[in-house]
Design an enzyme around this catalytic site. Structure first.
Site, PDB file in Angstrom:
ATOM      1  N   TYR A  94       0.824  -1.209   0.000  1.00  0.00           N
ATOM      2  CA  TYR A  94       0.000   0.000   0.000  1.00  0.00           C
ATOM      3  C   TYR A  94       0.852   1.249   0.000  1.00  0.00           C
ATOM      4  O   TYR A  94       2.074   1.189   0.191  1.00  0.00           O
ATOM      5  CB  TYR A  94      -0.955  -0.001   1.194  1.00  0.00           C
ATOM      6  CG  TYR A  94      -0.320   0.339   2.533  1.00  0.00           C
ATOM      7  CD1 TYR A  94       0.472  -0.578   3.208  1.00  0.00           C
ATOM      8  CD2 TYR A  94      -0.517   1.581   3.123  1.00  0.00           C
ATOM      9  CE1 TYR A  94       1.047  -0.259   4.436  1.00  0.00           C
ATOM     10  CE2 TYR A  94       0.049   1.910   4.352  1.00  0.00           C
ATOM     11  CZ  TYR A  94       0.833   0.979   5.001  1.00  0.00           C
ATOM     12  OH  TYR A  94       1.404   1.288   6.210  1.00  0.00           O
ATOM     13  N   LYS A 143       6.385  -1.702   1.898  1.00  0.00           N
ATOM     14  CA  LYS A 143       5.201  -1.150   2.579  1.00  0.00           C
ATOM     15  C   LYS A 143       4.067  -2.165   2.413  1.00  0.00           C
ATOM     16  O   LYS A 143       3.168  -1.994   1.579  1.00  0.00           O
ATOM     17  CB  LYS A 143       4.851   0.239   2.016  1.00  0.00           C
ATOM     18  CG  LYS A 143       4.048   1.078   2.985  1.00  0.00           C
ATOM     19  CD  LYS A 143       4.091   2.545   2.625  1.00  0.00           C
ATOM     20  CE  LYS A 143       3.112   3.408   3.402  1.00  0.00           C
ATOM     21  NZ  LYS A 143       3.257   3.400   4.851  1.00  0.00           N
ATOM     22  N   GLU A 200      12.317   2.171  14.073  1.00  0.00           N
ATOM     23  CA  GLU A 200      11.387   3.249  13.692  1.00  0.00           C
ATOM     24  C   GLU A 200      10.150   3.168  14.578  1.00  0.00           C
ATOM     25  O   GLU A 200      10.091   2.363  15.511  1.00  0.00           O
ATOM     26  CB  GLU A 200      11.016   3.132  12.213  1.00  0.00           C
ATOM     27  CG  GLU A 200      10.335   1.828  11.854  1.00  0.00           C
ATOM     28  CD  GLU A 200      10.034   1.703  10.355  1.00  0.00           C
ATOM     29  OE1 GLU A 200       9.876   2.733   9.677  1.00  0.00           O
ATOM     30  OE2 GLU A 200       9.931   0.556   9.881  1.00  0.00           O
ATOM     31  N   LEU A 218      11.117   1.291   7.013  1.00  0.00           N
ATOM     32  CA  LEU A 218      10.492   1.852   5.815  1.00  0.00           C
ATOM     33  C   LEU A 218      11.095   3.249   5.624  1.00  0.00           C
ATOM     34  O   LEU A 218      11.048   4.059   6.542  1.00  0.00           O
ATOM     35  CB  LEU A 218       8.980   1.967   6.007  1.00  0.00           C
ATOM     36  CG  LEU A 218       8.280   2.526   4.771  1.00  0.00           C
ATOM     37  CD1 LEU A 218       8.115   1.416   3.733  1.00  0.00           C
ATOM     38  CD2 LEU A 218       6.946   3.131   5.115  1.00  0.00           C
TER      39      LEU A 218
HETATM   40  N1  PDD Z   1       2.805   5.036   7.643  1.00  0.00           N
HETATM   41  N2  PDD Z   1       7.532   3.708   8.939  1.00  0.00           N
HETATM   42  C1  PDD Z   1       6.371   3.030   9.006  1.00  0.00           C
HETATM   43  C2  PDD Z   1       6.358   1.674   9.603  1.00  0.00           C
HETATM   44  C3  PDD Z   1       5.188   3.618   8.511  1.00  0.00           C
HETATM   45  O1  PDD Z   1       4.040   2.932   8.553  1.00  0.00           O
HETATM   46  C4  PDD Z   1       5.232   4.936   7.986  1.00  0.00           C
HETATM   47  C5  PDD Z   1       4.018   5.630   7.445  1.00  0.00           C
HETATM   48  C6  PDD Z   1       6.473   5.603   7.956  1.00  0.00           C
HETATM   49  C7  PDD Z   1       6.612   6.989   7.382  1.00  0.00           C
HETATM   50  O2  PDD Z   1       6.493   6.993   5.980  1.00  0.00           O
HETATM   51  P1  PDD Z   1       5.959   8.276   5.197  1.00  0.00           P
HETATM   52  O3  PDD Z   1       6.762   9.434   5.649  1.00  0.00           O
HETATM   53  O4  PDD Z   1       6.207   7.926   3.789  1.00  0.00           O
HETATM   54  O5  PDD Z   1       4.499   8.444   5.529  1.00  0.00           O
HETATM   55  C8  PDD Z   1       7.597   4.949   8.430  1.00  0.00           C
HETATM   56  C9  PDD Z   1       1.614   5.535   7.042  1.00  0.00           C
HETATM   57  C10 PDD Z   1       1.343   6.978   7.274  1.00  0.00           C
HETATM   58  C11 PDD Z   1       0.467   4.633   7.440  1.00  0.00           C
HETATM   59  O6  PDD Z   1       0.667   3.430   7.472  1.00  0.00           O
HETATM   60  O7  PDD Z   1      -0.632   5.124   7.703  1.00  0.00           O
END
Ligand code: PDD
Length: 287
Positions: free
Chosen positions: A31, A150, A182, A206
């Site tokens: 996703y 992701k 993270e 991620l």
């Molecule tokens: N999640 N690490 C993880 C495990 C995440 O699920 C996310 C973001 C990030 C940050 O990625 P980005 O800056 O590209 O949003 C890091 C999204 C927001 C979610 O699952 O809703």
């Protein structure tokens, strides 16, 4: 609410997926979550590039080229009656056809992927909320070895975030083998002695789109930064800690496991970076 499913925009109530879909049965899919400000998607190309990486990681062909994805995202945005949005898009390995084994771990042959998209209002934190910051807890990172993908299989992340909620906190900061990885749904930055620190991209985190923007802004504005491993002991002695994501942007973590981080308030570098981020957003949205 209008959603997109397999080639059609339709009301949510009419969107139907087989319970045998690989996403439902195996969590076999990937996703993206794209923030949209004033109806303009932010960093869409970067999100689509990461989506390609995730699809490659699970060996699933991308059902659309970049131009088609952009069109679909734009159409979905236009169908909503709110301006700031968070667009969710998901691709699963589809549903085995009749005559195929309904549930088999191995990939089904010749099956079309399921593509699903929906949008929800994006509510950004106010300046006062960022000033106040949030609290976080730590927990062991119990995820698999390909956290760079992701993937929709988010059980460990779900459990970690729930643990935070039950502790009255906003996020769980995960540690693997004694080192920061993270957040449950965010990247984590630290500041120590004026240097911005974060774990480097690897298979175990991620690489956030927000993470990349923050590092680009730091480089462009002469903020010293270093990508390196951060031990648990070091983590507990930092001056500032932030969580970053597409929905939370740059949110200061002001208490970790009940102990104040730095002086327990939004730090000066968080304030500076948030201002740069908001400026950058404005610039991109005007372009
Ligand atoms: N999640 N690490 C993880 C495990 C995440 O699920 C996310 C973001 C990030 C940050 O990625 P980005 O800056 O590209 O949003 C890091 C999204 C927001 C979610 O699952 O809703």
């Amino acid at each position: 609410m209008s959603v997109y499913l397999d080639g059609q925009f339709l009301p949510l109530a009419e969107a139907k997926v087989s319970p045998l879909d690989r996403g439902f049965v195996f969590g076999d899919g990937v996703y993206e979550l794209v923030p949209v400000y004033s109806r303009k998607p932010f960093r869409l190309e970067e999100h689509l590039r990461r989506l390609q990486g995730s699809l490659d990681g699970i060996r699933l062909a991308n059902p659309h080229g970049v131009a088609r994805w952009c069109e679909l995202v734009e159409q979905l945005i236009a169908l909503q009656d709110f301006d700031d949005q968070s667009v969710y898009l998901q691709i699963t390995r589809g549903t085995p056809e009749s005559g195929q084994t309904p549930r088999d771990h191995a990939f089904p042959l010749g099956v079309a992927p399921t593509v699903f998209m929906f949008s929800q209002p994006l509510v950004s934190a106010t300046l006062a909320q960022k000033e106040a910051g949030v609290c976080a807890i730590t927990a062991p990172d119990i995820r698999w070895g390909r956290c760079d993908i992701k993937a929709i299989s988010l059980l460990a992340n779900v459990l970690a975030r729930q643990q935070a909620v039950e502790a009255g906190c906003a996020e769980t900061v995960m540690l693997r083998d004694g080192f920061l990885s993270e957040g449950a749904a965010s990247n984590i930055f630290a500041v120590k002695n004026g240097v911005l620190l974060a774990p480097p991209p690897s298979l175990l985190i991620l690489t956030g789109i927000t993470y990349d923007v923050v590092l680009e802004l730091a480089a462009a504005h002469g903020i010293p930064s270093a990508l390196r491993s951060i031990s648990e002991a070091e983590l507990r002695g930092v001056d500032e800690l932030w969580m970053t994501s597409s929905t939370k942007e740059i949110m200061p973590i002001v208490r970790l496991d009940g102990t104040p981080v730095g002086n327990g308030k939004q730090g000066p570098m968080a304030r500076q970076m948030d201002a740069l981020y908001q400026q950058f957003k404005q610039q991109v949205m005007r372009a």
